[in-house]
Motif scaffolding. Sequence first.
Motif, PDB file in Angstrom:
ATOM      1  N   SER A   1       0.858  -1.183   0.000  1.00 59.89           N
ATOM      2  CA  SER A   1       0.000   0.000   0.000  1.00 59.89           C
ATOM      3  C   SER A   1       0.889   1.226   0.000  1.00 59.89           C
ATOM      4  O   SER A   1       2.058   1.175   0.392  1.00 59.89           O
ATOM      5  N   ARG A   2       0.338   2.352  -0.411  1.00 54.05           N
ATOM      6  CA  ARG A   2       1.079   3.603  -0.429  1.00 54.05           C
ATOM      7  C   ARG A   2       0.102   4.756  -0.538  1.00 54.05           C
ATOM      8  O   ARG A   2      -1.075   4.576  -0.836  1.00 54.05           O
ATOM      9  N   LYS A   3       0.607   5.948  -0.256  1.00 52.61           N
ATOM     10  CA  LYS A   3      -0.188   7.167  -0.373  1.00 52.61           C
ATOM     11  C   LYS A   3       0.289   7.924  -1.601  1.00 52.61           C
ATOM     12  O   LYS A   3       1.487   8.084  -1.822  1.00 52.61           O
TER      13      LYS A   3
ATOM     14  N   GLU B   1      -8.663  10.076  -0.863  1.00 49.99           N
ATOM     15  CA  GLU B   1      -7.493  10.840  -0.463  1.00 49.99           C
ATOM     16  C   GLU B   1      -6.191  10.236  -0.987  1.00 49.99           C
ATOM     17  O   GLU B   1      -5.106  10.593  -0.541  1.00 49.99           O
ATOM     18  N   GLY B   2      -6.300   9.309  -1.912  1.00 52.23           N
ATOM     19  CA  GLY B   2      -5.114   8.794  -2.570  1.00 52.23           C
ATOM     20  C   GLY B   2      -4.446   7.621  -1.893  1.00 52.23           C
ATOM     21  O   GLY B   2      -3.298   7.305  -2.205  1.00 52.23           O
ATOM     22  N   ARG B   3      -5.111   6.941  -0.975  1.00 54.24           N
ATOM     23  CA  ARG B   3      -4.554   5.716  -0.407  1.00 54.24           C
ATOM     24  C   ARG B   3      -4.803   4.584  -1.387  1.00 54.24           C
ATOM     25  O   ARG B   3      -5.941   4.318  -1.763  1.00 54.24           O
TER      26      ARG B   3
ATOM     27  N   ASP C   1      -3.863  12.115 -10.077  1.00 55.28           N
ATOM     28  CA  ASP C   1      -4.458  12.789  -8.934  1.00 55.28           C
ATOM     29  C   ASP C   1      -4.935  14.177  -9.351  1.00 55.28           C
ATOM     30  O   ASP C   1      -4.727  14.617 -10.481  1.00 55.28           O
TER      31      ASP C   1
ATOM     32  N   ASP D   1      -0.210  14.384  -1.478  1.00 59.65           N
ATOM     33  CA  ASP D   1      -0.504  14.859  -0.128  1.00 59.65           C
ATOM     34  C   ASP D   1      -1.975  15.228  -0.047  1.00 59.65           C
ATOM     35  O   ASP D   1      -2.752  14.949  -0.949  1.00 59.65           O
ATOM     36  N   GLU D   2      -2.368  15.841   1.050  1.00 60.56           N
ATOM     37  CA  GLU D   2      -3.780  16.164   1.247  1.00 60.56           C
ATOM     38  C   GLU D   2      -4.304  17.120   0.180  1.00 60.56           C
ATOM     39  O   GLU D   2      -5.490  17.164  -0.100  1.00 60.56           O
TER      40      GLU D   2
ATOM     41  N   GLY E   1      -8.930   2.670   4.482  1.00 59.06           N
ATOM     42  CA  GLY E   1      -8.715   3.895   5.254  1.00 59.06           C
ATOM     43  C   GLY E   1     -10.057   4.385   5.749  1.00 59.06           C
ATOM     44  O   GLY E   1     -11.047   3.653   5.718  1.00 59.06           O
TER      45      GLY E   1
END
Length: 407
Positions: free
Chosen positions: A52-54, A396-398, A79, A57-58, A374
């Motif tokens: 897994s990764r992000k 949120e991109g997880r 994104d 950022d927010e 998440g």
Amino acid sequence: MLRRSLIIAALLAFATGCSTVKGWFGDKSGKALEPAELVEIANPVSPRQAWSRKLGDEKAALGLRQRPAIEGERLFVADDAGRVMALDLNTGATLWDSEVVRTGKEGSRLLFWRRKAIDGHVTGGPGVGNGMVVAGGRNGEVVALDAETGAERWRAQVTSEVIAAPLVAGDRVVVRSNDGRTFGLDVADGTRKWVFDRGLPTLSVRGNGEPVTDGNLVYLGYDDGTVIALRGSDGLMAWSQLVAEPEGRNELARMADVDGELAVGYTELYATSFAGQTLAISTQNGRPLWNRDTGGYSGLALLGDRVVLADPDGTLWALDRSSGSALWKQEGLARRWLTTPAVQGDFLVVGDVEGYLHWVRASDGTLAGRDRLGRDPIRATPQVSPTGVLLAIDSEGRLAAYPTPAQ
């Protein structure tokens, strides 16, 4: 556009988890509209994350229903901050993203490319094919990148925001803009070859279904409740078929959008409408084969003998492909605003408003397992690689990869 600013974006933003129009604007029933409580599963399978990764950022939260694209051993994601990335499917490692940079020891032939993909925001997920990755942005810009290196091949401009992932098919890249127009661009240089323009209703759900093809025609669902078949070479309409009649005394009641994924069979096409209708259509002439008073805002998954969808109440339905009759339904995920189901081996997988992934047995609809990616909604349809690895991403991109669970 003012018209689009009035669209009910919250419908698919899953912020409230409500299952009725009344609930979207506030309802005193409160708890009755919350997502159903999850219960213990008897003899569950145990999905595990391979990695897994992000992403970002927010400030780089993903847009509406942006899903990954897969080609070979590579995974492509975008994104909302204007980045397109290529990841290794097996490890999640970045292969290339935004600005062009070479890294590695002197003499190494390994290149990691970083290229700025789009000026502004990427609002449509990437489309992939013919060795290219294509993404569209909020300002109508479309960029094609080399899938291997990330190097830019060409840029083009369409007339409005691109929400749906482009389709790369043969010598055309088919791009939908958010003003009702669909463009056929030359795959070699992005020049415009044709435009199909269809009017839009005053009010609709925010979102466009992705164009799909059977290798002959290109199919699109529209906000007025219709499915259109276009010739890929010149954009001329082959046929049009109404999935759900817009009915009601006001524009809100008349919403009949066909926004979810269309499912293409051998000689038939399956479409579902926000107005609560699912239709099987002959791809030869657009003639209806059967219809069912069950439908939803998301799309359909196709199995050997059945088609599966989630309705607005959170009920999963399996319908017989030949007749539309119900084979089973699963009501244990009520009010969870489920994604379009993904097929992973013998399981169906859906994401929900609370960030859970649910594994359901395709044979009988029983709940088989779950994992929480998440705490943010999963809006994009999970994708499954040819090797059976499921990729899921939240708002949120997880991003996480799941091998097929053992029975």
